[in-house]
Scaffold this motif. Structure first.
Motif, PDB file in Angstrom:
ATOM      1  N   GLY A   3      -5.188   4.649   2.034  1.00 53.37           N
ATOM      2  CA  GLY A   3      -5.316   3.879   0.801  1.00 53.37           C
ATOM      3  C   GLY A   3      -4.397   2.679   0.750  1.00 53.37           C
ATOM      4  O   GLY A   3      -4.727   1.655   0.131  1.00 53.37           O
ATOM      5  N   GLN A   4      -3.245   2.770   1.424  1.00 56.84           N
ATOM      6  CA  GLN A   4      -2.300   1.654   1.411  1.00 56.84           C
ATOM      7  C   GLN A   4      -2.831   0.422   2.142  1.00 56.84           C
ATOM      8  O   GLN A   4      -2.328  -0.688   1.940  1.00 56.84           O
ATOM      9  N   ILE A   5      -3.846   0.610   2.976  1.00 56.07           N
ATOM     10  CA  ILE A   5      -4.448  -0.539   3.664  1.00 56.07           C
ATOM     11  C   ILE A   5      -4.942  -1.557   2.636  1.00 56.07           C
ATOM     12  O   ILE A   5      -4.874  -2.779   2.861  1.00 56.07           O
ATOM     13  N   ALA A   6      -5.427  -1.051   1.491  1.00 55.01           N
ATOM     14  CA  ALA A   6      -5.904  -1.956   0.434  1.00 55.01           C
ATOM     15  C   ALA A   6      -4.794  -2.898  -0.017  1.00 55.01           C
ATOM     16  O   ALA A   6      -5.024  -4.095  -0.226  1.00 55.01           O
ATOM     17  N   TRP A   7      -3.572  -2.358  -0.152  1.00 54.89           N
ATOM     18  CA  TRP A   7      -2.466  -3.171  -0.663  1.00 54.89           C
ATOM     19  C   TRP A   7      -1.865  -4.061   0.409  1.00 54.89           C
ATOM     20  O   TRP A   7      -1.064  -4.943   0.102  1.00 54.89           O
TER      21      TRP A   7
END
Length: 477
Positions: free
Chosen positions: A161-165
């Motif tokens: 999910g951190q890939i989005a940020w």
């Protein structure tokens, strides 16, 4: 307690972890992109700031209503495809399509037309997004019944999910680049189509690859029809009332509210401090430093902090891991005073790994602990299991707090004397802004530690509850 090895049947296969991570990436990418694109309502489409504020706030109220309803529907659905996956599949497609359609605005249209177009489409988009995200969260809570595997699952999904940020901060740069798009409006329209398509593709993966629990053991589910609508609403309110009495869940919500919204309240302050303190109000000199600050924070969270959190939780338990991680983040916030240096911009990255323990530990551990709380609720209140409703209420609280944090963040900016139209801020304003940027998240993090100090649903108790539930209704795996 002696070392415990998770049985093979309780382990989540890699392909299912990856699929759940893909869904979590969509859950981060859509709101992240939405937040960036909202800024361009002002600059690209000429929306009045007050109307733009309404477009940001009114849909959140609607979202707060639909989340618990969707959670209840998901908990009580009976189908041969499962009670979560059909909604996730349809919701992913709707979310991607409607996100792209939402941003097909034209600055040449009247302001009133664009306002109503965006407001109506926002409400429709949120229905599709709620249909996707709420069952997905509930599905994550039930993918394994093992205390430690739950943390490993949430850790892997948060890493993805951190890939989005890592991506979202660069949307500012891409949309405003005249070499890529002839105008900001064109950039918003075209980039929204790309984002929507990516989210559609990734969003359907959990529905395709994740196996749901054994439906035969899920008893007492309500019938969902138009005829039972009023009895369903009554049942939903009773379920919410039961959940609100769950002391451990209330502690999880309280700690999340404090850590996340303390962080959110000052989230934009780093950008202002970089521009107005480190680079004396010169946006050109500030360049990509704000984007790099956000991206490196996400990279540190994904590949450094979350693996450490996962290791800590398995060694000392989830409560202690949360307390340690939150305490480390406080040290990181304090280091920002020295890290944000006008003489050496590279020092801004020194506090990043320590600060990242706050948010990185928060959702990894809280989602894992909420899954444990769902077992406790079944033990105390019986079937049906309410993972969807628990997830909806938890994230409703997050969204409500986020809206409040945005309001309070604006109030803090006003109180410190920040003038958005001025390229040079006064010395007192800069000092007060830097103090607020450190003190607010540090204090809320300390309060969250206090809230979680007496949390007592530990590994031993969780395993006892699991065994009792298996005796009562059999295994769900």
């Amino acid at each position: 307690m002696k070392h415990y090895t998770t049985p093979e049947k309780d382990r989540v296969p890699f392909i299912q972890k990856a699929a759940f991570g893909a869904g979590n990436l969509v859950n981060n990418l859509l709101p992240g992109a939405l937040g960036v694109f909202m800024f361009f309502l002002l600059t690209a489409f000429g929306m009045d700031p007050f109307l733009a504020g309404l477009l940001g706030g009114l849909p959140r109220i609607f979202d707060a209503i639909t989340d618990p309803i969707m959670g209840y529907i998901s908990d009580n659905t009976t189908s041969r495809f499962g009670r979560r996956r059909p909604y996730i599949f349809i919701g992913a497609i709707l979310s991607g399509v409607l996100f792209a359609v939402l941003w097909q605005l034209n600055p040449e249209n009247s302001q009133l037309y664009n306002f109503w177009y965006f407001l109506i489409l926002s409400l429709v988009y949120l229905i599709g997004n709620t249909m996707f995200s709420t069952p997905l969260i509930g599905l994550g809570y039930e993918m394994t019944s093992d205390y430690n595997e739950r943390t490993r699952l949430m850790a892997s999904s948060q890493m993805v999910g951190q890939i989005a940020w890592m991506i979202v901060p660069w949307f500012w740069v891409l949309i405003a680049d005249p070499d890529l798009f002839e105008s900001q409006a064109v950039g918003v329209r075209q980039l929204s189509i790309i984002v929507g398509a990516i989210c559609m593709f990734l969003g359907v993966l959990p529905a395709i690859f994740i196996k749901e629990v054994d439906q035969t053991h899920l008893e007492n589910r309500a019938k969902i029809t138009f005829k039972t609508m009023f009895s369903n609403l009554k049942d939903l309110f009773n379920g919410i009332k039961q959940i609100s009495k769950n002391k451990q869940f209330v502690k999880l919500c309280g700690a999340t509210f404090l850590v996340f919204n303390g962080f959110q309240m000052v989230a934009s302050f780093s950008y202002f401090i970089i521009v107005f303190y480190m680079f004396k109000g010169n946006y050109g000199d500030a360049g990509h430093w704000p984007a790099w600050f956000s991206t490196i924070s996400a990279v540190a969270t994904a590949f450094l902090v979350i693996p450490i959190i996962n290791w800590m939780a398995n060694k000392v338990g989830k409560r202690k891991a949360f307390i340690y991680a939150t305490a480390i983040s406080i040290v990181g916030y304090l280091l920002k005073w020295w890290g944000f240096s006008p003489t050496n911009p590279w020092l801004i990255f020194i506090p990043v790994p320590l600060m990242s323990f706050g948010i990185g530990g928060l959702f990894t551990l809280m989602m894992s602990m909420t899954a444990d709380v769902c077992d406790l609720d079944e033990l105390e209140n019986g079937m049906p299991r309410k993972e969807g409703t628990f997830g909806a209420i938890y994230w409703w609280m997050v969204k409500l707090g986020q809206a409040l944090a945005l309001v309070l963040g604006g109030l803090v900016l006003k109180l410190v004397g920040f003038e958005s139209n001025e390229s040079i801020q006064t010395a007192d304003t800069i000092i007060n802004l830097r103090i607020a940027d450190i003190v607010i998240p540090a204090v809320t993090a300390a309060l969250a530690i206090w809230v979680m100090w007496e949390y007592d649903l530990d590994e031993k108790r969780a395993r006892e509850i699991k065994l009792e539930l298996i005796k009562r209704r059999g295994s769900l795996n």
